[in-house]
Design an enzyme around this catalytic site. Structure first.
Site, short mmCIF file in Angstrom:
data_model
loop_
_atom_site.label_atom_id
_atom_site.label_comp_id
_atom_site.label_asym_id
_atom_site.label_seq_id
_atom_site.Cartn_x
_atom_site.Cartn_y
_atom_site.Cartn_z
N ASP A 158 -3.01 -3.10 3.14
CA ASP A 158 -4.18 -3.13 4.89
C ASP A 158 -5.03 -3.99 4.25
O ASP A 158 -5.51 -3.35 3.84
CB ASP A 158 -4.17 -1.70 5.14
CG ASP A 158 -2.23 -1.07 5.37
OD1 ASP A 158 -1.50 -1.74 5.43
OD2 ASP A 158 -2.15 0.20 5.65
N TYR A 178 -2.05 -3.02 13.42
CA TYR A 178 -2.89 -2.42 12.55
C TYR A 178 -4.14 -0.98 13.22
O TYR A 178 -4.90 -1.68 14.35
CB TYR A 178 -3.89 -2.95 11.56
CG TYR A 178 -4.19 -2.09 10.29
CD1 TYR A 178 -3.66 -1.58 9.97
CD2 TYR A 178 -5.97 -2.47 10.30
CE1 TYR A 178 -4.02 -1.01 8.45
CE2 TYR A 178 -6.00 -1.57 8.98
CZ TYR A 178 -5.32 -0.76 8.80
OH TYR A 178 -6.22 0.35 7.31
N GLU A 201 0.47 -1.30 0.04
CA GLU A 201 0.06 -0.15 -0.02
C GLU A 201 0.32 1.56 -0.32
O GLU A 201 0.48 2.34 -0.49
CB GLU A 201 -0.42 0.12 1.67
CG GLU A 201 -2.48 1.01 1.34
CD GLU A 201 -3.70 1.10 1.92
OE1 GLU A 201 -3.66 -0.70 1.65
OE2 GLU A 201 -3.65 1.49 2.78
#
Ligand code: ZN
Ligand code: ZN
Length: 727
Positions: free
Chosen positions: A108, A316, A8
């Site tokens: 992600d 995350y 990403e």
């Protein structure tokens, strides 16, 4: 042929390359972009970064039809100049993809990560699907597991839900902005882009409703009685048992009854309470806590957490979960954390226990666990990163500690049959409170060893004039919870949408105040087309997208429904175009006036302080409208939006203004750079320092302006020619 792993962000691509490489990691630079080349099990792998979204939606036709649903995905660098930096990453991916025959998605693990990858796959790699790595941290071990156990396909439901969200937001955004903007132009003869999104509408409406309640509130006076007393050499406060006395006579009666009387302790009540450790953070609770402790806006916290995640220091952050599943190998994380000296004693305490079990919260999230440190020792952190990291780590460790024991104490005092109450509380066994350390905010207020019937010395008894307060404004911390409960927006989007409301000047200040323009906009919308601001509608769409995510609803059907609704809204607005245009254009003009004037000049007291633009340098400054009779002038920050506050500085009586600058929390300041209130914060921070630099620059411009006007070339200079207002 080699395998291509899509990541990403550039920083994540490096982490992935380092984690998966059998040997060395080769960085291949390409026109300002790059990719990593590694071998693993004798297979050649290229890890290529995106920079977030490389594609966005755009209208196919430039013709101004409204509503228009004829849209296409376009490279972001072709949509807006501001995205031009993305072209090199786009080209890099496109070229590298040609050399590869297998593709793995490692963006992600969430809806946006899937949209980013899906568009790259279909538009740059010529594939519809690919293998998918699923991970919650960028640590070496987890990335290796994610690679070895890569899912065979992308999550089709999640991809569809993500794409749907983009279409929905675009349909609303573009069409409603068009009709608002054109009605203003048509009926107000002003140009201003006014827009309101699918989620912004309900969010702003909700805030505006609170604003209305506050404006409509009439305070009611009441009285309180405060007792200051001394016992065993210490001074304490107590309040009369009735917290709100509605008649002044009643308060006076109590005062006279207590006059010249002695008081004694009637009763002492002690209660012990067990305080459980807090649950580990999810995004909302982290944002709320960081706002309360450090005054970070939710957007700031999100950005800082994101950077800690890409450095592999935390998991995350876009998660709803307050749970730490045991697969995380929690004991080994604690063991790793003990390598950091500040956490060592705490970790050792936990590791010596027979069982390491966390206290968890109710909320769960199928995609990610609660936010937790990975155990990796951070190398270099900025001050905000290090604060947030410490908060997350201490919160994580606290979850494993024993509950704390607190005692609260209530002391009842009798003065001639009038009852007063004092209260205090203290920690008896700290346990997790010690782990949470500086972030545990508990009141410690203790009393000496008092006995019942003991006499007190009255120091003073006062009557306090009070009035009932309106409902309080939301802070950037308290609003998140409320929005979550009302299902307005999602955990990942709320902070950004709130920021947009600030950026567009619809709301302002730390305790959120809806601006006049924001209130006007909501009034116009609720008069002419209520569904734009309807909470139900947005909630409905959120539910629909959840269904799509689970494969129980189709994108096509949802978009068809959305097209119908947006068409209805647009038609309704067209029917009310004159009403909308007239009212909103008036609001636009008022807003501009508000943004360029700041109140009466403190020197001549007749002119108005207003933004002017130097005709020569085109830079802005604040001057007095009575110029040239009054030469008051102040430098102002050259960037950012300014707004008046209707307040003047306590010290120098110069108007106070709001300053909105991108990426910063809005703040208030006195217009005078030489004011003593500014001298203090001018020294403190680098941020403020940059501002002083800017101030110096503007000051120079102003001096030049004023000097040149003092030595006019012609004898009668026309003020209007010297300084020009912005149109
Ligand atoms: Zn003046
Ligand atoms: Zn001042």
């Amino acid at each position: 042929m080699p395998t291509l792993i899509i990541s990403e962000k550039p920083s994540a691509s490096e982490k992935i390359a380092e984690a998966l490489a059998d040997g060395k990691v080769e960085k291949i630079n390409k026109n300002g972009s790059y990719y990593f080349k590694i071998t693993r099990d004798k297979k050649e792998i290229f890890i290529v970064p995106a920079v977030g979204h490389l594609f966005g939606l755009a209208l196919k036709s430039k013709k101004a039809v409204c509503p228009d649903f004829n849209v296409e995905w376009k490279p972001t660098w072709k949509i807006a100049k501001i995205n031009e930096y993305a072209k090199k990453y786009y080209d890099n991916l496109e070229e590298t993809a040609k050399k590869c025959d297998e593709f793995i998605v490692a963006t992600d693990w969430d809806i946006e990560g899937d949209v980013i990858a899906k568009n790259i796959l279909r538009f740059l790699c010529g594939k519809e699907d690919a293998k998918r790595m699923k991970f919650s941290t960028l640590t070496k071990q987890e990335l290796n597991d994610a690679y070895d156990n890569a899912l065979k396909n992308m999550d089709a439901g999640q991809v569809q839900a993500g794409l749907t969200r983009h279409y929905l937001d675009f349909y609303y955004g573009i069409n409603i902005s068009r009709i608002l903007t054109s009605s203003i132009k048509k009926f107000g003869k002003v140009f201003s882009i006014v827009s309101i999104g699918r989620v912004q509408g309900p969010m702003l409406n909700f805030l505006a409703e609170r604003e209305k309640e506050i404006k409509a509130f009439t305070p009611v006076p009441f009285w309180q009685i405060l007792l200051n007393y001394n016992i065993q050499g210490g001074s304490f406060e107590a309040m009369y048992e009735k917290k709100q006395i509605w008649e002044e006579e009643t308060a006076d009666k109590v005062l006279s009854e207590c006059k010249n009387k002695t008081g004694s302790i009637k009763e002492i009540k002690k209660t012990k309470k067990i305080k459980e450790p807090p649950a580990p953070f999810n995004l909302t609770t982290l944002q709320t806590e960081a706002y309360n402790l450090f005054s970070y806006s939710p957007k700031q916290t999100m950005d800082i957490a994101q950077s800690l995640y890409t450095s592999a220091y935390i998991s995350y952050p876009r998660t709803s979960s307050q749970q730490l599943p045991s697969q995380l190998n929690l004991k080994s994380i604690i063991a790793k954390l003990s390598k950091q000296n500040i956490y060592k004693p705490l970790c050792e305490k936990l590791l010596s226990k027979s069982k390491v079990e966390p206290k968890e919260g109710k909320k769960s999230d199928p995609a990610h666990p609660a936010i937790h440190p990975t155990g990796e020792t951070p190398k270099k952190l900025s001050a905000p990163e290090s604060k947030l990291y410490d908060l997350i780590t201490r919160r994580f460790l606290s979850c494993f500690a024993e509950p704390a024991l607190r005692e609260s104490m209530s002391i009842i005092i009798d003065i001639n049959n009038n009852i007063f109450r004092s209260s205090g509380s203290r920690t008896l066994e700290s346990n997790w409170i010690e782990f949470y350390g500086p972030f545990a905010k508990f009141q410690e207020k203790t009393f000496p060893d008092i006995k019942e019937k003991e006499k007190i010395q009255i120091e003073s008894i006062q009557k306090l004039d009070k009035e009932t307060a309106p409902p309080s404004r939301y802070s950037q911390g308290s609003i998140l919870k409320e929005l979550e409960e009302r299902v307005i927006g999602t955990k990942a989007t709320r902070a950004g949408i709130l920021q947009t409301l600030y950026d567009r000047g619809y709301i302002r200040d730390k305790s959120i105040e809806v601006t006049e323009f924001g209130v006007n906009l909501i009034e116009v919308l609720s008069d002419s087309c209520k569904s734009i601001i309807s909470e139900e509608l947005t909630r409905d769409f959120e539910k629909q997208m959840e269904k799509i995510n689970k494969g129980k609803e189709s994108m096509e059907k949802t978009l068809e429904k959305a097209e119908g609704l947006v068409s209805e809204i647009v038609n309704e607005m067209k029917n009310n175009e004159e009403k909308i245009g007239t009212k909103l254009s008036k609001a636009v003009i008022e807003k501009r006036e508000n943004e360029s004037t700041f109140g009466t000049c403190p020197n001549c007291k007749t002119g108005i302080l207003k933004i002017f633009y130097s005709p020569r340098t085109k830079k802005r400054f604040v001057g007095c409208t009575s110029y040239p009779n009054c030469k008051t002038g102040f430098p102002i920050p050259l960037k950012g939006k300014l707004q008046k506050t209707d307040k003047v500085c306590d010290k120098c009586k110069t108007p106070i203004i709001y300053v909105y600058r991108q990426g910063m929390r809005p703040f208030k300041m006195c217009l005078d750079p030489k004011c003593e209130t500014k001298a203090e914060w001018g020294k403190k921070k680098a941020k403020a320092k940059a501002e002083t630099e800017e101030d110096k620059e503007t000051e120079r411009i102003i001096k030049e302006e004023i000097l040149s006007s003092e030595k006019p070339k012609s004898k009668k200079p026309k003020a209007k020619k010297q300084v020009k207002t912005k149109k």
